[in-house]
Write an enzyme that holds these catalytic residues in place. Structure first.
Site, PDB file in Angstrom:
ATOM      1  N   ASN A   9      -1.282   9.702   3.140  1.00  0.00           N
ATOM      2  CA  ASN A   9      -1.100  11.071   3.623  1.00  0.00           C
ATOM      3  C   ASN A   9      -0.471  10.966   5.006  1.00  0.00           C
ATOM      4  OD1 ASN A   9      -1.319  13.679   4.542  1.00  0.00           O
ATOM      5  ND2 ASN A   9      -3.566  13.694   4.657  1.00  0.00           N
ATOM      6  N   TRP A  10       0.841  11.174   5.046  1.00  0.00           N
ATOM      7  CA  TRP A  10       1.563  10.970   6.314  1.00  0.00           C
ATOM      8  C   TRP A  10       1.307  12.087   7.316  1.00  0.00           C
ATOM      9  CZ3 TRP A  10       7.166   9.041   4.614  1.00  0.00           C
ATOM     10  CH2 TRP A  10       7.020   7.854   3.876  1.00  0.00           C
ATOM     11  N   LYS A  11       0.711  13.162   6.863  1.00  0.00           N
ATOM     12  CA  LYS A  11       0.439  14.335   7.722  1.00  0.00           C
ATOM     13  C   LYS A  11       1.731  14.787   8.415  1.00  0.00           C
ATOM     14  CE  LYS A  11      -4.362  12.960   8.031  1.00  0.00           C
ATOM     15  NZ  LYS A  11      -5.614  12.942   8.772  1.00  0.00           N
ATOM     16  N   HIS A  95      -7.230  19.696   1.900  1.00  0.00           N
ATOM     17  CA  HIS A  95      -7.533  18.733   2.965  1.00  0.00           C
ATOM     18  C   HIS A  95      -8.352  19.439   4.050  1.00  0.00           C
ATOM     19  CE1 HIS A  95      -7.125  15.963   6.284  1.00  0.00           C
ATOM     20  NE2 HIS A  95      -6.837  15.041   5.382  1.00  0.00           N
ATOM     21  N   GLU A  97      -8.273  19.366   7.133  1.00  0.00           N
ATOM     22  CA  GLU A  97      -7.501  19.940   8.246  1.00  0.00           C
ATOM     23  C   GLU A  97      -6.997  21.333   7.879  1.00  0.00           C
ATOM     24  OE1 GLU A  97      -4.882  16.581   8.798  1.00  0.00           O
ATOM     25  OE2 GLU A  97      -6.576  15.433   9.563  1.00  0.00           O
ATOM     26  N   GLU A 167     -13.625  12.962   1.483  1.00  0.00           N
ATOM     27  CA  GLU A 167     -13.224  12.671   2.860  1.00  0.00           C
ATOM     28  C   GLU A 167     -14.216  13.298   3.832  1.00  0.00           C
ATOM     29  OE1 GLU A 167      -8.754  11.615   3.066  1.00  0.00           O
ATOM     30  OE2 GLU A 167      -9.005  13.739   3.486  1.00  0.00           O
ATOM     31  N   GLY A 173      -9.632  10.120  10.987  1.00  0.00           N
ATOM     32  CA  GLY A 173      -8.913   9.883  12.227  1.00  0.00           C
ATOM     33  C   GLY A 173      -9.803   9.512  13.398  1.00  0.00           C
ATOM     34  N   SER A 212     -10.530   6.928   7.841  1.00  0.00           N
ATOM     35  CA  SER A 212     -10.414   5.672   8.600  1.00  0.00           C
ATOM     36  C   SER A 212     -10.439   4.426   7.713  1.00  0.00           C
ATOM     37  CB  SER A 212     -11.499   5.595   9.679  1.00  0.00           C
ATOM     38  OG  SER A 212     -11.358   6.677  10.586  1.00  0.00           O
ATOM     39  N   GLY A 233      -4.761   8.080   5.957  1.00  0.00           N
ATOM     40  CA  GLY A 233      -3.992   8.803   6.961  1.00  0.00           C
ATOM     41  C   GLY A 233      -3.310   7.826   7.913  1.00  0.00           C
ATOM     42  N   GLY A 234      -3.960   7.552   9.029  1.00  0.00           N
ATOM     43  CA  GLY A 234      -3.375   6.729  10.091  1.00  0.00           C
ATOM     44  C   GLY A 234      -2.778   5.417   9.602  1.00  0.00           C
TER      45      GLY A 234
HETATM   46  P1  PGA Z   1      -7.418   8.765   8.372  1.00  0.00           P
HETATM   47  O1  PGA Z   1      -7.081  10.128   7.562  1.00  0.00           O
HETATM   48  O2  PGA Z   1      -7.191   7.627   7.400  1.00  0.00           O
HETATM   49  O3  PGA Z   1      -6.465   8.764   9.513  1.00  0.00           O
HETATM   50  O4  PGA Z   1      -8.840   8.865   8.784  1.00  0.00           O
HETATM   51  C1  PGA Z   1      -7.427  10.299   6.217  1.00  0.00           C
HETATM   52  C2  PGA Z   1      -7.000  11.661   5.752  1.00  0.00           C
HETATM   53  O5  PGA Z   1      -7.086  12.631   6.517  1.00  0.00           O
HETATM   54  O6  PGA Z   1      -6.562  11.834   4.583  1.00  0.00           O
END
Ligand code: PGA
Length: 253
Positions: A9-11, A95, A97, A167, A173, A212, A233-234
């Site tokens: 997930n490149w956001k 998600h 967010e 999640e 993050g 993470s 994500g990251g």
């Molecule tokens: P993260 O994000 O790996 O940076 O914790 C995961 C996500 O939000 O899908």
């Protein structure tokens, strides 16, 4: 055997050049495994260009969101049919967010989930609790509410063409990963919730862990019986980091 899905997930990160470089690196190092599927979910503007580069590789393409509507006067929105049109097979819905920052309710998330299915996309339904909810021992209650909204609208059968991602919001993050035991407990709860309605759908659905995930902790998470990969994500923003997670899945198969 359900196999593994390792999804990036490149956001809201990158540029035309950076997304090309990232996807080329992933294609070049993607492990060959029938049981481990890789997926990248770039921002909307880069989907077509990334789709071009992915052609002929086994790496799949997904988007990070879609509209719950089919088409029409919804300025700024993107329909699932458009995502299909540019080569997406998957789409992330709900998600945390978006639930938190864009105020997407579980009902809207359920409508998006159904909209994805209606145009042949595989929705990746994200569920997860905040730290406050976990500390109040409400993790299962929160997950149930998020899952039930989708079950009520689409029925359990819908999960034969869908993926779930657990999640925990407090792990996204933050560098704080759920322990393999904490993650497995929630994954088991999710699968058991589907099992009581339809055992074969429950057995077949992939449940990813997100929060993470890195090369160093992926094996510990993925070796649990109800964890079928990760939503990253990251660590999906550097091809080496992402590929290390994919390799951890391959090593377990
Ligand atoms: P993260 O994000 O790996 O940076 O914790 C995961 C996500 O939000 O899908």
């Amino acid at each position: 055997m359900r196999g593994y899905l390792v999804a990036g997930n490149w956001k809201m990160n990158g540029s035309n050049a950076a997304s090309a470089e990232l996807v080329d690196g992933i294609i070049a190092g993607a492990p060959e495994s029938e049981l481990v599927e890789l997926l990248v979910c770039p921002p909307f503007p880069y989907l077509s260009a990334v789709a071009e580069r992915l052609r002929g590789s086994g790496v799949r393409l997904g988007a990070q969101n879609l509209s719950q509507h089919d088409s029409g006067a919804y300025t700024g929105e993107i329909a699932g049919s458009m995502l299909r049109d540019v080569g997406c097979e998957y789409v992330i819905v709900g998600h945390s967010e978006r639930r938190a920052l864009m105020r997407e309710s579980s009902r809207i998330v359920a409508q998006k989930f159904q909209a994805a299915l209606d145009c042949g996309l595989i929705p990746i339904l994200c569920v997860g609790e905040t730290l406050e909810q976990r500390e109040a021992a409400d993790t299962e209650g929160v997950i149930d509410e998020q899952l039930n909204a989708v079950l009520d609208l689409s029925g359990v059968e819908a999960f034969s063409n869908a993926v779930i991602a657990y999640e925990p919001v407090w792990a996204i993050g933050t560098g704080m990963t759920a322990t393999p035991g904490q993650a497995q407990d929630v994954h088991r709860h999710i699968r058991a919730s589907l099992e009581v309605i339809d055992a074969s759908v429950a057995e077949g659905v992939k449940i990813l862990y997100g929060g993470s995930v890195k090369g160093e902790n992926a094996a510990g998470l993925f070796s649990n019986p109800d964890i079928d990969g990760g939503l990253i994500g990251g660590a999906s923003l550097k091809s080496d980091d992402f590929l290390a997670i994919a390799e951890a899945a391959v090593a377990i198969c």
